[in-house]
Design a protein around this motif. Structure first.
Motif, PDB file in Angstrom:
ATOM      1  N   GLU A 208      -6.192  31.078   0.635  1.00  0.00           N
ATOM      2  CA  GLU A 208      -7.049  32.062   0.859  1.00  0.00           C
ATOM      3  C   GLU A 208      -7.818  32.185   2.165  1.00  0.00           C
ATOM      4  OE1 GLU A 208     -10.721  31.871  -1.703  1.00  0.00           O
ATOM      5  OE2 GLU A 208     -11.603  32.673  -0.002  1.00  0.00           O
TER       6      GLU A 208
ATOM      7  N   ILE B 261      -7.139  39.888   8.784  1.00  0.00           N
ATOM      8  CA  ILE B 261      -8.265  40.506   9.870  1.00  0.00           C
ATOM      9  C   ILE B 261      -7.445  40.604  11.096  1.00  0.00           C
ATOM     10  CG2 ILE B 261     -10.354  40.225  10.913  1.00  0.00           C
ATOM     11  CD1 ILE B 261     -11.442  39.050   8.454  1.00  0.00           C
TER      12      ILE B 261
ATOM     13  N   PHE C 222      -5.774  42.837  -0.620  1.00  0.00           N
ATOM     14  CA  PHE C 222      -5.802  41.714  -1.360  1.00  0.00           C
ATOM     15  C   PHE C 222      -6.162  40.546  -0.599  1.00  0.00           C
ATOM     16  CE2 PHE C 222      -2.536  44.569  -3.538  1.00  0.00           C
ATOM     17  CZ  PHE C 222      -3.269  44.526  -4.706  1.00  0.00           C
ATOM     18  N   GLY C 223      -6.676  40.812   0.595  1.00  0.00           N
ATOM     19  CA  GLY C 223      -7.208  39.660   1.518  1.00  0.00           C
ATOM     20  C   GLY C 223      -8.695  39.765   0.937  1.00  0.00           C
TER      21      GLY C 223
ATOM     22  N   MET D 198     -20.836  47.434   5.740  1.00  0.00           N
ATOM     23  CA  MET D 198     -21.545  46.264   5.928  1.00  0.00           C
ATOM     24  C   MET D 198     -22.762  46.619   6.649  1.00  0.00           C
ATOM     25  SD  MET D 198     -20.688  43.089   8.280  1.00  0.00           S
ATOM     26  CE  MET D 198     -21.085  43.931   9.750  1.00  0.00           C
TER      27      MET D 198
ATOM     28  N   TYR E  43      -5.639  26.625  -3.110  1.00  0.00           N
ATOM     29  CA  TYR E  43      -5.792  28.051  -3.265  1.00  0.00           C
ATOM     30  C   TYR E  43      -6.634  28.346  -2.137  1.00  0.00           C
ATOM     31  CZ  TYR E  43      -7.664  32.637  -4.414  1.00  0.00           C
ATOM     32  OH  TYR E  43      -8.195  33.753  -4.407  1.00  0.00           O
TER      33      TYR E  43
ATOM     34  N   LEU F 189      -4.929  33.833   4.336  1.00  0.00           N
ATOM     35  CA  LEU F 189      -4.961  35.111   4.163  1.00  0.00           C
ATOM     36  C   LEU F 189      -6.043  35.961   4.657  1.00  0.00           C
ATOM     37  CD1 LEU F 189      -3.466  37.558   2.978  1.00  0.00           C
ATOM     38  CD2 LEU F 189      -4.508  36.880   0.652  1.00  0.00           C
ATOM     39  N   ILE F 190      -7.131  35.623   4.551  1.00  0.00           N
ATOM     40  CA  ILE F 190      -8.161  36.513   5.120  1.00  0.00           C
ATOM     41  C   ILE F 190      -8.220  36.505   6.579  1.00  0.00           C
ATOM     42  CG2 ILE F 190     -10.746  36.469   5.496  1.00  0.00           C
ATOM     43  CD1 ILE F 190     -10.964  35.041   2.648  1.00  0.00           C
TER      44      ILE F 190
ATOM     45  N   ALA G 141      -8.895  38.471  -2.731  1.00  0.00           N
ATOM     46  CA  ALA G 141      -8.838  36.790  -2.762  1.00  0.00           C
ATOM     47  C   ALA G 141     -10.180  36.409  -2.433  1.00  0.00           C
ATOM     48  CB  ALA G 141      -7.558  36.487  -1.528  1.00  0.00           C
ATOM     49  N   ALA G 142     -10.824  36.934  -1.303  1.00  0.00           N
ATOM     50  CA  ALA G 142     -12.019  36.532  -0.838  1.00  0.00           C
ATOM     51  C   ALA G 142     -13.098  36.611  -1.774  1.00  0.00           C
ATOM     52  CB  ALA G 142     -12.496  37.283   0.529  1.00  0.00           C
TER      53      ALA G 142
ATOM     54  N   ASP H 236     -15.315  47.058   4.732  1.00  0.00           N
ATOM     55  CA  ASP H 236     -15.418  47.680   5.466  1.00  0.00           C
ATOM     56  C   ASP H 236     -16.763  47.480   6.339  1.00  0.00           C
ATOM     57  OD1 ASP H 236     -16.539  50.334   6.810  1.00  0.00           O
ATOM     58  OD2 ASP H 236     -15.217  51.571   5.501  1.00  0.00           O
ATOM     59  N   PRO H 237     -16.508  47.267   7.808  1.00  0.00           N
ATOM     60  CA  PRO H 237     -17.413  47.052   8.535  1.00  0.00           C
ATOM     61  C   PRO H 237     -18.770  48.099   8.636  1.00  0.00           C
ATOM     62  CG  PRO H 237     -15.462  47.288   9.956  1.00  0.00           C
ATOM     63  CD  PRO H 237     -15.042  47.564   8.328  1.00  0.00           C
TER      64      PRO H 237
ATOM     65  N   ARG I  65     -21.827  40.263   3.782  1.00  0.00           N
ATOM     66  CA  ARG I  65     -20.687  40.243   5.037  1.00  0.00           C
ATOM     67  C   ARG I  65     -19.197  40.904   4.746  1.00  0.00           C
ATOM     68  NH1 ARG I  65     -19.336  34.345   2.257  1.00  0.00           N
ATOM     69  NH2 ARG I  65     -21.547  34.172   2.142  1.00  0.00           N
ATOM     70  N   TYR I  66     -18.759  41.032   6.084  1.00  0.00           N
ATOM     71  CA  TYR I  66     -17.475  41.815   6.021  1.00  0.00           C
ATOM     72  C   TYR I  66     -16.416  40.792   5.606  1.00  0.00           C
ATOM     73  CZ  TYR I  66     -13.301  43.114   8.575  1.00  0.00           C
ATOM     74  OH  TYR I  66     -11.927  43.635   8.670  1.00  0.00           O
ATOM     75  N   VAL I  67     -15.574  40.831   4.751  1.00  0.00           N
ATOM     76  CA  VAL I  67     -14.547  39.916   4.388  1.00  0.00           C
ATOM     77  C   VAL I  67     -13.207  40.128   4.815  1.00  0.00           C
ATOM     78  CG1 VAL I  67     -15.488  38.507   2.651  1.00  0.00           C
ATOM     79  CG2 VAL I  67     -14.326  40.703   2.059  1.00  0.00           C
ATOM     80  N   SER I  68     -12.597  41.260   4.510  1.00  0.00           N
ATOM     81  CA  SER I  68     -11.225  41.246   5.272  1.00  0.00           C
ATOM     82  C   SER I  68     -10.939  43.108   4.737  1.00  0.00           C
ATOM     83  CB  SER I  68     -10.133  40.731   4.630  1.00  0.00           C
ATOM     84  OG  SER I  68      -8.825  41.297   4.963  1.00  0.00           O
ATOM     85  N   SER I  69     -10.198  43.734   5.849  1.00  0.00           N
ATOM     86  CA  SER I  69      -9.921  45.139   5.174  1.00  0.00           C
ATOM     87  C   SER I  69      -8.563  45.228   4.479  1.00  0.00           C
ATOM     88  CB  SER I  69      -9.693  45.926   6.481  1.00  0.00           C
ATOM     89  OG  SER I  69     -10.791  45.873   7.461  1.00  0.00           O
ATOM     90  N   SER I  70      -7.905  43.985   4.559  1.00  0.00           N
ATOM     91  CA  SER I  70      -6.766  44.284   3.613  1.00  0.00           C
ATOM     92  C   SER I  70      -7.058  44.068   2.284  1.00  0.00           C
ATOM     93  CB  SER I  70      -5.664  43.194   3.976  1.00  0.00           C
ATOM     94  OG  SER I  70      -5.316  42.399   3.123  1.00  0.00           O
TER      95      SER I  70
END
Lengths: 204, 266, 208, 268
Positions: free
Chosen positions: A30, A38, B149-150, B116, A26, A33-34, B153-154, B112-113, B142-147
Motif C-alpha cells: 500500500e 503520487i 485505487f491508491g 484538502m 499489504y 502504491l501511494i 488503498a490508503a 484532491d489537494p 491529509r492528501y493521500v493520492s490522486s490515483s
C-alpha cells in the motif's frame, strides 16, 4: 518469466492478502502504491500542464497573459505560512466561482431540461404495451420526484406517492447492483487470468 | 425586448439553440432568489425527516463514548467545483464543531489537494470557534493520492489501523465506495454515506447503516447547519419540482391530443 | 478584505462564465476556454505541488518521531523515484518510468479494483435482507439483473431476458431520471448560493 | 487465525472462479435488443466512411473493456469502415493503439489508410470542443509522430461533420461529455461500448436519444461476438461470469435464510 511479470505477480498477491486482514505485507505494498501513484501524477502534471500549458508558452513564446494563472497558482503556496494563508483564497475563489458559473447552465440543460422533455411521450400513438411503458415511466419520474420533496411531512397523498417512489428507487438500485456485480466480477476474472496464465502458466 | 434579443442573436452574442435553457435558467434563478430573500423570514415549515440526520449526532456521540476517532472522506470522484463537495464540506463543518467540543479525533483523507486545503480551513475554524485551536492537527486532514485505487488503498489502511467508531462517506464516490464501506463494516464502525453518484448508491444502501440519496445530501447540509438560506433554497427546489410535475402532466396530455406539437421539447 | 475580496472575485468570475455559456461569439468561446483549460489546470497543478509537499512533510515528521518508519520510507522512495526516473530517462514507451508504471502501479491498482469482487460477495451475504417491502424489491431486482446477464437467463426463456431489459429501460430508468433531475436542481441552487456569497464554507466560517 | 463468515464468502468466490477459468467453455447466447441495435448501426455504415473511436478507460478495467473494444473493432474493420482513434485518458492511450494495431492486422488493414491513432489530449471537455472546431489543429501529429496532413485517410477530415459518428469505449462517465458537448453542441452521433456498471447510468441518455446505441459488459461483448460470428475472450470469460453471478445469488439467499431463521428463533 520476465522480471516485470514476477514483480507484478508478487505485488498482486501482496494486495490480495488484505482480504484476510491488514498485515505488514499489504501495508508495504500500500505504501509503495501511494508513493508511486503520487509520483506518477506529479510527473504527468508537470509535463502535460506546467510545461505544456504554462512555462513553454510563457517563457518561450512570450504568451504574457499566462502570468495571471501563474500568480494565482503561486498564491497557493501562501498556505505554508499562517500569516499569508489567506492569499490562497484567491485561486480558490477563481476555481469555485467559475465552477459554479459553468455548472448552472450545464446541469440545468443536460441533467434537468433534456430529461424532462424526454419523459413527455404522446399516448395512443403506438401499441398498448408502449402506452403502459410510457405511463409507468411518467409515474416513476413523478413519484420519485415526490420522494425528494422536503418541505412537507410525507403523509396522505404525498405519503403514498413518495412511498411508491421508494419502490421505483429500489428497483433502480437493485438493477444497478446486478449490473455492477458483472463489472466487478470481470475485473477479478481478469486478475485470475493474469495469475493463471502469465504468472503461474497453468492455462494457455 | 424582442428587438434587443434579435440584435444579440444576429450578432452571434446569443446562441439561439440555447435560448430555451437561458429562459428556463432565469425562471429557476428567479424562483430561488425570491424564496431566499423574500420568504426567508416566514415560519419554518415542517420539513420531512431525513433518517440519516439523527444518525449524524449518534455517530459523533458513539465515537466520543468509545474514545475512538471519526473518519470522514469525500470520495474520489469530486473536485472543489462540484456542488456535492460543497454540501459535504458544510456537513464536515458541523461534525468538526462537535468533535472540537467533545475532543474527539477527526481524520479526513482526500484525493484532491484543493479539497484538502479547504477542509483544513473549515476544520481549523470549527476548532477556533470552540476555543481550542491548539487541539487542531493539520496532519489529520491529509492528501493521500490522486490515483483512484491508491486513494482507496490508503483509506482502507487508515480504517483498519485507526479502527474508527464512526465513518462518514459523504461526497462523490466511484468504484472505491464498496471497498471503503465493507472495510468500515469489518472494523464494526457505524457508517453514514451520502452521494449523488447513482451507481454507488446501490452499494451504500446495501453496505452502510444510513444513506443519504442524491438530493438528500444537499438538504441534509441545510438541516444540520440550520442555515436559513440553505433551507430556503431547499424550499425553492421543491417549488421547482412542483412546476416540473405540472409541466410533465400537461405536456403529456397536450402531446397526446396534438402529436405534432413540439413546444415541450428543449 | 481577506474574505470580502475573494468573495467578490468568486461571484464575478462565476457570473462571467454563466453569461458566456449562452453565446457563440468567438470572444465568449475564448474566455470559456481560457478559464476552464488554462486557469483550472494550472491552479490545480500548483495545488498538487502543495499537496505533495504536505504529504512529504507529514511522512518526514513521522520518520523523525519513529512512527511506522519503514512504511513511510517506502512511500517516500516511491514518490521520489518516479520524478527521478522521468528526469533521467524520460517518459516514453519502454522507459524505466513506464516500466514501473506498467509493472508496479497498474497491477496493484487493478488488484485493489479486483478486491471489489470479494466485497460484493460479503455485502451480498450481509446486506440484502428482505426486512421490508422496498428491501424485498431491491433484492428481487438485483437477482433478476444478475440472472439475465448470465447464461442462465437464456436457458430459462428468452422472455425472461426481455422482461429484465424492460425493467431496466422503463421503471428503473425513470427513477434514475428523477434523481438526475433532482441533482440538476440541487446543483443549480448550491452554485447560485456560492455566487451570491450565501455559501461561504470554502472561506472557512467566520469565528463568532 | 480467526476466520469470519466474510472470509468464507471470499474463499468460495475464489474457488468457483478459478475452477471455472480452468475448465473454460463457451455457451450460446441470445443477443439482446441493445446489441442488435448497435450491430445494425455499424452494419448500416457505408464502407469507406470514417468513424471516430475514443478509448475513454483506464488499464485496470481492461479485462472487461478489452473484449468489448475488440468486438467493435473487428466488426468495423470487417465492414471496411475507416477508424480514427483518440483517447480522453492518459492511461487509455497505449492500450487504444495496441488494440487497433492488433485487430487491424487480423483484417489486413493498413495504418494510415484504414485506421489511424491520434493519441491523448488532456481536459476532456476542451479536447472534445476543440476537435469540433478542427481535428488537425487539435492533433497536428498522430500518436506515432506523423504529420496530420501526410496521413492519406485523413485527407478531407476537418471536423465532426466529416465523421459518421463517434464510438466511445468507456469504463466510467466520460461518454457523458461526448453527449453533453459533442452531441449537444456539434450534433455528432454518439454510441458507446461501456462497462456493465455504467449501463443503468446511461439508460436515460439512451432513452432521450442523446446516445444512439449502447452495448454493455462482458455479456454484451459475448453477444456482439456471436452477432458478428467471431469468437473472443468475451465468450471465454462468460462461464466464469455466470458462475460468479450464481454464487452471488446463492449468497443473497443464504444471507436471508440465516436472517429469517435467527428472527424466528429470536421470537421463540
Amino acid at each position: 518469466m520476465d522480471f516485470g511479470t514476477l514483480i507484478a505477480g508478487i505485488l498482486t498477491l501482496a494486495i490480495f492478502t488484505f482480504l484476510y486482514r491488514d498485515n505488514p505485507i499489504y501495508r508495504a505494498a500500500e505504501s509503495l502504491l501511494i508513493g508511486v501513484s503520487i509520483g506518477y501524477v506529479l510527473v504527468i502534471t508537470w509535463t502535460n500542464t506546467l510545461m505544456d500549458l504554462l512555462f513553454h508558452p510563457l517563457f518561450r513564446r512570450g504568451d504574457w497573459p499566462l502570468v495571471i494563472p501563474l500568480l494565482l497558482g503561486a498564491m497557493m503556496f501562501g498556505r505554508f505560512y499562517r500569516r499569508t494563508g489567506w492569499l490562497s483564497r484567491f485561486p480558490m475563489a477563481v476555481l469555485i466561482g467559475s465552477g459554479a458559473g459553468v455548472a448552472i447552465p450545464a446541469m440545468l440543460d443536460a441533467r434537468t431540461l433534456r430529461q424532462i422533455s424526454a419523459t413527455v411521450t404522446p399516448l395512443f400513438a403506438g401499441s398498448a404495451w408502449a402506452d403502459v411503458s410510457t405511463i409507468i415511466v411518467l409515474a416513476g419520474v413523478i413519484t420519485t420526484l415526490s420522494y425528494f420533496y422536503f418541505s412537507r411531512e410525507h403523509r396522505g397523498a404525498l405519503g403514498f406517492s413518495s412511498k411508491t417512489g421508494t419502490y421505483f428507487l429500489m428497483l433502480f438500485f437493485g438493477t444497478t447492483f446486478g449490473y455492477t456485480v458483472m463489472s466487478r466480477m470481470s475485473t477479478f476474472i481478469g486478475r485470475v487470468e493474469f495469475l493463471l496464465t502469465d504468472f503461474l502458466r497453468l492455462t494457455g | 425586448m424582442s428587438l434587443v434579443s434579435a440584435v444579440l442573436i444576429s450578432t452571434a452574442w446569443i446562441d439561439p439553440d440555447r435560448l430555451p435553457v437561458l429562459i428556463c435558467g432565469l425562471v429557476a434563478i428567479g424562483i430561488v432568489l425570491y424564496t431566499t430573500f423574500w420568504r426567508r423570514g416566514q415560519e419554518r415549515a415542517r420539513m420531512r425527516e431525513i433518517p440519516g440526520l439523527k444518525a449524524v449526532e449518534e455517530a459523533i456521540g458513539r465515537a466520543t463514548e468509545m474514545a475512538r476517532p471519526i473518519l470522514y472522506t469525500p470520495g474520489w470522484g469530486g473536485d472543489i467545483q462540484r456542488p456535492t463537495t460543497i454540501a459535504s464540506l458544510n456537513i464536515l463543518s458541523h461534525v468538526a464543531d462537535k468533535t472540537a467540543q467533545y475532543d474527539c479525533q477527526l481524520v479526513y483523507p482526500t484525493h484532491d489537494p484543493v479539497i484538502m486545503t479547504v477542509a483544513q480551513e473549515v476544520v481549523r475554524e470549527s476548532y477556533a470557534r470552540a476555543g481550542c485551536e491548539d487541539r487542531f492537527r493539520e496532519d489529520d486532514i491529509r492528501y493521500v493520492s490522486s490515483s483512484q485505487f491508491g486513494y482507496a488503498a490508503a483509506v482502507d489502511g487508515l480504517i483498519s489501523r485507526l479502527q474508527p467508531a464512526s465513518i462518514f462517506l459523504l461526497g462523490t464516490f466511484e468504484a472505491e465506495s464498496l471497498i471503503l464501506a465493507e472495510t468500515g463494516n469489518s472494523v464494526g464502525a457505524i457508517q453514514i454515506a451520502g452521494t449523488d453518484s447513482t451507481i454507488q448508491l446501490s452499494f451504500f444502501i446495501v453496505a452502510c447503516d444510513y444513506t443519504l440519496i442524491g438530493e438528500e445530501l444537499f438538504a441534509a447540509s441545510g438541516y444540520l447547519s440550520g442555515d436559513a438560506s440553505i433551507l430556503a433554497s431547499v424550499r425553492a427546489q421543491d417549488s421547482l419540482k412542483v412546476l416540473i410535475v405540472v409541466f410533465l402532466v400537461l405536456a403529456t396530455i397536450w402531446a397526446t391530443i396534438a402529436p405534432d406539437s413540439s413546444w415541450w421539447r428543449f | 478584505m481577506r474574505r470580502k475580496f475573494p468573495q467578490l472575485v468568486c461571484g464575478l468570475i462565476g457570473l462571467l462564465l454563466f453569461v458566456v455559456y449562452f453565446s457563440r461569439h468567438p470572444i465568449a468561446s475564448s474566455i470559456n476556454e481560457t478559464v476552464t483549460r488554462e486557469y483550472w489546470q494550472i491552479v490545480f497543478a500548483f495545488a498538487l505541488l502543495v499537496g505533495v509537499v504536505s504529504f512529504a512533510k507529514i511522512n518526514l515528521q513521522g520518520i523523525e518521531r519513529g512512527e511506522d518508519r519503514l512504511y513511510r520510507i517506502i512511500s517516500l522512495v516511491g514518490l521520489i523515484s518516479m520524478p527521478v526516473l522521468a528526469l533521467i530517462w524520460g517518459i516514453g514507451t519502454g522507459s524505466p518510468f513506464m516500466w514501473v508504471f506498467d509493472n508496479v502501479q497498474v497491477p496493484m491498482q487493478s488488484t485493489v479494483f479486483a478486491l471489489l469482487a470479494f466485497f460484493v460477495a460479503s455485502a451480498s451475504l450481509r446486506g440484502f435482507r428482505a426486512r421490508s417491502g422496498p428491501a424485498f424489491i431491491l433484492l428481487l431486482a438485483a437477482m433478476v439483473a444478475l440472472i439475465s446477464r448470465s447464461d442462465v437467463g437464456d436457458l430459462m426463456s428468452a422472455r425472461f431476458s426481455d422482461f429484465a431489459e424492460w425493467i431496466r429501460s422503463n421503471p428503473s430508468m425513470s427513477a434514475r431520471r428523477a434523481i438526475l433531475i433532482g441533482i440538476g436542481l440541487g446543483s443549480l441552487t448550491t452554485s447560485l448560493r456560492v455566487l451570491l456569497g450565501l455559501e461561504r464554507t470554502w472561506l472557512g466560517k467566520e469565528s463568532k | 487465525m480467526k476466520i469470519e463468515s466474510r472470509h468464507l464468502a471470499f474463499i468460495g468466490l475464489a474457488v468457483v472462479v478459478v475452477i471455472a477459468m480452468l475448465v473454460g467453455g463457451r455457451p450460446d447466447l441470445t443477443p439482446s435488443a441493445d446489441s442488435v441495435r448497435m450491430h445494425e448501426y455499424i452494419a448500416s455504415l457505408a464502407p469507406g466512411s470514417v468513424v471516430m473511436v475514443s478509448f475513454d478507460h483506464e488499464a485496470s478495467s481492461l479485462p472487461e473493456i478489452g473484449p468489448l473494444a475488440k468486438a467493435f473493432l473487428r466488426h468495423a474493420f470487417s465492414r471496411g469502415v475507416k477508424l480514427v482513434g483518440v483517447s480522453l485518458l492518459a492511461e487509455g492511450t497505449g492500450i487504444g493503439y495496441r488494440l487497433m494495431e492488433e485487430t487491424g492486422r487480423e483484417y489486413d488493414c493498413e495504418y494510415g489508410k484504414d485506421f489511424v491513432f491520434l493519441g491523448f489530449k488532456p481536459q476532456w471537455v476542451a479536447a472534445i470542443v476543440a476537435m469540433g472546431e478542427s481535428i488537425s489543429k487539435t492533433y497536428p501529429e498522430d500518436y506515432l509522430g506523423n504529420t496530420y496532413q501526410d496521413i492519406p485517410m485523413l485527407a478531407g477530415v476537418v471536423n465532426y461533420s466529416d465523421v459518421a459518428g463517434v464510438v466511445s469505449i468507456a469504463d466510467g462517465s466520460l461518454t457523458t461529455h461526448w453527449m453533453e458537448y459533442g452531441h449537444a453542441r456539434y450534433g455528432i452521433t454518439v454510441s458507446a461500448f461501456v462497462a456493465a456498471a455504467m449501463v443503468t447510468t446511461y439508460d436515460p441518455y439512451l432513452a432521450s436519444g442523446q446516445m444512439h446505441a449502447m452495448v454493455g459488459g462482458l455479456r454484451g461483448a459475448a453477444e456482439y461476438e456471436s452477432l458478428i460470428g467471431v469468437g473472443g475472450s468475451g465468450g471465454r470469460a462468460m462461464l466464469a461470469q455466470t458462475v460468479a453471478h450464481l454464487y452471488v445469488i446463492v449468497l443473497i439467499i443464504l444471507g436471508n435464510v440465516v436472517y429469517f431463521r435467527s428472527r424466528h428463533t429470536g421470537r421463540k
